[in-house]
Write an enzyme that holds these catalytic residues in place. Structure first.
Site, PDB file in Angstrom:
ATOM      1  CG  ASP A 143      -1.320   8.094 -10.562  1.00 59.93           C
ATOM      2  OD1 ASP A 143      -0.674   8.685 -10.017  1.00 59.93           O
ATOM      3  OD2 ASP A 143      -1.849   7.992 -11.860  1.00 59.93           O
ATOM      4  CB  ALA A 144      -2.404   9.540  -4.162  1.00 60.81           C
ATOM      5  CE  LYS A 145       0.540  11.927 -11.492  1.00 62.17           C
ATOM      6  NZ  LYS A 145      -0.623  10.852 -11.701  1.00 62.17           N
ATOM      7  NE  ARG A 146      -3.102  12.115  -1.219  1.00 61.08           N
ATOM      8  CZ  ARG A 146      -3.973  12.086  -2.008  1.00 61.08           C
ATOM      9  NH1 ARG A 146      -3.860  12.286  -3.397  1.00 61.08           N
ATOM     10  NH2 ARG A 146      -5.367  11.510  -1.675  1.00 61.08           N
TER      11      ARG A 146
END
Lengths: 284, 284
Positions: free
Chosen positions: B97-100
């Site tokens: 979960d890094a929402k890049r």
């Protein structure tokens, strides 16, 4: 000076140009003598320190691209932190280009990470809502909200028109202006800046009207096609503060040595001076 | 099985529930015996390994929150990589979960970073345009595009109505469906998933119609207020594949030991079983 925006404007005035160098180190583009100097992250650190030495005093800020460091894992992140710290030591404003965007609690963690790296500001994505970008401000960082990015493909989202007549980018611009109101410093700019690409200057005048107190972080000048006219469209009329812009160049400066003879650091310095001279001529 | 979506559905079937545990480790919430076990990152690694041991076999996937690790610097990132690797060893699907969200070239670097961490998939933000999320697919990762997030504040962006009548979230949904079309696996789901919060289920049915082949990563169930009815609104009618959802719970599982006596790992296991049992009852 407490406000990020004030420190940035002071730095712009000190070098006489609203310019920023993007640090996007990629192993196979490093000067040959560095590429063979050690493992990947060690070579990248040597390169970044050399670029920082080469551009300090000639540009106002440096913008490390987090992804280029993260791809080298934990050691890459350690090198990113060292790079940010070294840039700050050399008097450069440090903008961490990480484009983070997550809910409030998580944003606090990202803000703590950026603070620990000695970043002055961070690029952020507000798709999750206005309150998801304010934790960075509370942590004492400046932010640059993605509004109108320089990649061609961004039109597919950012140019969509809302039923109230605004584009999605203009809606984001109004959000940036509103969030930024409480943090306007002595130079009349907010700690909340805006990313507006030079390649999207056709939208630039309208965005500038909506964001009179935002410093525009402007990628896309030069290599990506942005011109002097494009910069003029984003200019806020205040020559003494660089027109409220921070124009960034990456590859054209940090890889300026490629195909040239001589010392690579000198080529980087020459490119930084050329870049700042060009931009200075346009904005002043 | 090559498709991410196929591996995820197989994992959902193996445990009998479309559930995922979010790993958001925060130092001051760790079990006291771990908090005193060493420095921050070492304690976090011990905690993450314990949670993974506790939930393996009971949930289909684990979702480490990158920010919680990044705030501990390079050592935190090393612990994140170890955590991902350990979860994979234990048979869990790993969603980073890094929402890049960044332009194509930069996205390639982020994808390389996620691959090096043994992640199976990554959460991504498509505000910069559809082409900025495809590099992750090319690198062999699944992606979950942020469509309609569970935080209250997300309405300010995602609920805006375009002149064509769609909301911004619906426009993103159509983008996800289009990008996902070439990567539909044997179970009829795409490697391009969608983040749709349980708290936004009033929009869920319309989003499901637009995204029949997307697995929905569903935060917000339980602690944040999402209910069984909300999950039904997101269900795609296929009970044998968990309704095309992956419901996530974080704090209610990983901190289940707080205020309880007994061994902390057992409390986490009990909470994971309770979570999967509840969700199983709703989706099947």
């Amino acid at each position: 000076v407490n406000h990020f925006a004030d420190r940035l404007i002071d730095s712009i005035r000190a070098v006489g140009a609203p310019t920023c160098v993007g640090l996007d180190p990629v192993l196979d583009k490093l000067p040959p003598e560095l590429a063979s100097a050690g493992d990947g992250p060690a070579a990248i650190l040597a390169f970044c320190r050399g670029v920082i030495d080469g551009v300090a005093g000639h540009v106002a800020a440096i913008k490390p691209q987090s992804a280029c460091f993260e791809r080298h894992g934990a050691e890459g992140v350690r090198v990113l932190a060292e790079t940010c710290g070294y840039a700050r030591e050399r008097g450069l404003i440090v903008l961490l280009d990480a484009k983070r965007g997550d809910i409030g609690l998580t944003a606090e963690h990202y803000a703590a990470a950026a603070k620990a790296m000695a970043a002055d500001a961070i690029t952020v994505n507000a798709y999750l809502g206005p309150e998801t970008v304010t934790p960075y401000l509370k942590a004492g960082l400046g932010i640059f909200i993605l509004i109108r990015t320089s990649n061609p493909d961004s039109d597919a989202v950012q140019s969509r028109v809302l039923e109230d007549g605004r584009t999605v980018a203009e809606m984001m611009a109004d959000t940036a202006a509103a969030i930024g109101r409480p943090s306007i410093g002595v130079h009349d700019y907010s700690d909340v800046g805006a990313v507006v690409g030079a390649t999207k200057a056709e939208d630039g005048r309208a965005l500038r009207r909506r964001m009179p107190h935002q410093i525009f972080l402007v990628p896309g000048y030069g290599a990506q096609g942005g011109t002097a006219d494009d910069l003029r469209a984003l200019h806020d009329g205040r020559a003494e503060t660089g027109g409220g812009m921070l124009v960034t160049a990456s590859r054209s400066v940090i890889y300026a040595f490629q195909g040239q003879g001589g010392a690579w650091r000198s080529a980087v310095t020459r490119a930084a001076i050329k870049f700042s001279t060009e931009v200075r001529a346009v904005v002043s």
